[in-house]
Design a protein around this motif. Sequence first.
Motif, PDB file in Angstrom:
ATOM      1  N   ASN A  45       0.817  -1.215   0.000  1.00 14.73           N
ATOM      2  CA  ASN A  45       0.000   0.000   0.000  1.00 14.73           C
ATOM      3  C   ASN A  45       0.852   1.267   0.000  1.00 14.73           C
ATOM      4  OD1 ASN A  45      -2.400  -1.411   0.028  1.00 14.73           O
ATOM      5  ND2 ASN A  45      -2.593  -1.369   2.258  1.00 14.73           N
ATOM      6  N   ARG A  46       2.153   1.119   0.252  1.00 14.91           N
ATOM      7  CA  ARG A  46       2.983   2.310   0.436  1.00 14.91           C
ATOM      8  C   ARG A  46       4.140   2.435  -0.522  1.00 14.91           C
ATOM      9  NH1 ARG A  46       4.313   3.243   6.688  1.00 14.91           N
ATOM     10  NH2 ARG A  46       5.359   5.001   5.704  1.00 14.91           N
ATOM     11  N   TYR A  47       4.484   1.372  -1.232  1.00 12.86           N
ATOM     12  CA  TYR A  47       5.623   1.497  -2.137  1.00 12.86           C
ATOM     13  C   TYR A  47       5.546   0.488  -3.271  1.00 12.86           C
ATOM     14  CZ  TYR A  47       7.566  -2.538   0.380  1.00 12.86           C
ATOM     15  OH  TYR A  47       7.766  -3.776   0.936  1.00 12.86           O
ATOM     16  N   ILE A  48       6.339   0.786  -4.318  1.00 13.77           N
ATOM     17  CA  ILE A  48       6.582  -0.133  -5.437  1.00 13.77           C
ATOM     18  C   ILE A  48       8.088  -0.210  -5.602  1.00 13.77           C
ATOM     19  CG2 ILE A  48       6.220  -0.597  -7.884  1.00 13.77           C
ATOM     20  CD1 ILE A  48       3.843   1.337  -7.778  1.00 13.77           C
ATOM     21  N   THR A  49       8.639  -1.403  -5.609  1.00 17.25           N
ATOM     22  CA  THR A  49      10.077  -1.556  -5.793  1.00 17.25           C
ATOM     23  C   THR A  49      10.360  -2.591  -6.872  1.00 17.25           C
ATOM     24  OG1 THR A  49      10.205  -3.213  -4.026  1.00 17.25           O
ATOM     25  CG2 THR A  49      10.638  -0.918  -3.416  1.00 17.25           C
ATOM     26  N   GLY A  50      11.466  -2.397  -7.576  1.00 16.80           N
ATOM     27  CA  GLY A  50      11.922  -3.323  -8.598  1.00 16.80           C
ATOM     28  C   GLY A  50      13.402  -3.123  -8.819  1.00 16.80           C
ATOM     29  N   GLY A  61      -1.825   9.528  -5.084  1.00 13.59           N
ATOM     30  CA  GLY A  61      -0.773   9.664  -6.075  1.00 13.59           C
ATOM     31  C   GLY A  61       0.454   8.817  -5.766  1.00 13.59           C
ATOM     32  N   LEU A  62       1.449   8.936  -6.621  1.00 10.44           N
ATOM     33  CA  LEU A  62       2.713   8.238  -6.436  1.00 10.44           C
ATOM     34  C   LEU A  62       3.848   9.118  -6.940  1.00 10.44           C
ATOM     35  CD1 LEU A  62       3.745   7.119  -9.451  1.00 10.44           C
ATOM     36  CD2 LEU A  62       1.926   5.454  -9.049  1.00 10.44           C
ATOM     37  N   ARG A  63       5.052   8.817  -6.454  1.00  4.36           N
ATOM     38  CA  ARG A  63       6.217   9.604  -6.848  1.00  4.36           C
ATOM     39  C   ARG A  63       7.461   8.773  -6.669  1.00  4.36           C
ATOM     40  NH1 ARG A  63       7.968  15.539  -4.353  1.00  4.36           N
ATOM     41  NH2 ARG A  63       9.655  15.963  -5.855  1.00  4.36           N
ATOM     42  N   GLY A  64       8.393   8.873  -7.619  1.00  5.94           N
ATOM     43  CA  GLY A  64       9.659   8.167  -7.502  1.00  5.94           C
ATOM     44  C   GLY A  64      10.308   7.980  -8.857  1.00  5.94           C
ATOM     45  N   ARG A  65      10.977   6.834  -9.005  1.00  7.84           N
ATOM     46  CA  ARG A  65      11.633   6.509 -10.274  1.00  7.84           C
ATOM     47  C   ARG A  65      11.181   5.135 -10.721  1.00  7.84           C
ATOM     48  NH1 ARG A  65      15.186  10.233 -11.625  1.00  7.84           N
ATOM     49  NH2 ARG A  65      16.071   8.978 -13.297  1.00  7.84           N
ATOM     50  N   PHE A  66      10.788   5.054 -11.996  1.00  8.84           N
ATOM     51  CA  PHE A  66      10.333   3.807 -12.578  1.00  8.84           C
ATOM     52  C   PHE A  66      11.232   3.486 -13.761  1.00  8.84           C
ATOM     53  CE2 PHE A  66       7.858   1.560 -15.802  1.00  8.84           C
ATOM     54  CZ  PHE A  66       7.506   0.442 -15.083  1.00  8.84           C
ATOM     55  N   ARG A  67      11.926   2.353 -13.691  1.00 10.01           N
ATOM     56  CA  ARG A  67      12.937   1.976 -14.685  1.00 10.01           C
ATOM     57  C   ARG A  67      13.884   3.153 -14.935  1.00 10.01           C
ATOM     58  NH1 ARG A  67      11.077  -2.205 -19.268  1.00 10.01           N
ATOM     59  NH2 ARG A  67      13.277  -2.700 -18.993  1.00 10.01           N
ATOM     60  N   ASN A  68      14.294   3.772 -13.834  1.00 11.01           N
ATOM     61  CA  ASN A  68      15.230   4.894 -13.838  1.00 11.01           C
ATOM     62  C   ASN A  68      14.682   6.141 -14.513  1.00 11.01           C
ATOM     63  OD1 ASN A  68      17.317   3.539 -12.410  1.00 11.01           O
ATOM     64  ND2 ASN A  68      17.924   2.482 -14.302  1.00 11.01           N
TER      65      ASN A  68
END
Length: 210
Positions: A45-50, A61-68
């Motif tokens: 519920n709080r993050y997506i990691t790969g 919403g969401l914020r971060g880096r996806f496939r750099n």
Amino acid sequence: MSRALLLSSLLCLTVGCAGASTGLRAEGEKVRMGQRSAEPMVVTNRYITGPSSSISLRNDGLRGRFRNQPVELQWNYQNVTGVFGAQPTRLELSEGDDVRASGTFGGAPVDLLMKGDVLVARVGLCAYYLNRVEGGFSGKRDCSGPLEEGFSVDFPESLQARPVGEMASLLTLALVSYTDTYSPAVSIARFSAPREVLRQVPDTYCRKYQ
């Protein structure tokens, strides 16, 4: 009630209220999302990691880096807006007998249609006709080349049950994560079917796969 117990209770209440006001949620269970051979992701519920992704999730919403690539999205029950890479994102949402999302994601056209256990979608150059299986979807992909059969993606029902804006954002990321031919400069003339097709009944679109 002892003073120590009272202070502890007040501290927990304060932390809980602060979390609610900033849109944070309990972490929840971990589930898989995406294609494991490309960018396998773990979602709570709080993050997506790969391997090359690290994204924080909030209620809206969401914020971060996806496939750099930098990604920052906001959503409600009507639309998803924001940026992916250096390109704008805007998806219009509708929810009723089926769930639809249509617009652009990182500058590339996107159409999603979910009806029952069927997912018909297009992201960038690729069109998809998939059926619900345990843990995700499986079916066929057409990227303006040889038809790929036996195609699958992790996207469990717990993710499909999330609010429509969040679900559409996660599903688009799941498809983008292994669409190697994804390009924000793609010409709509290279698609195998017009955009209006996905606004019709799924069976109409699916005849090309029979």
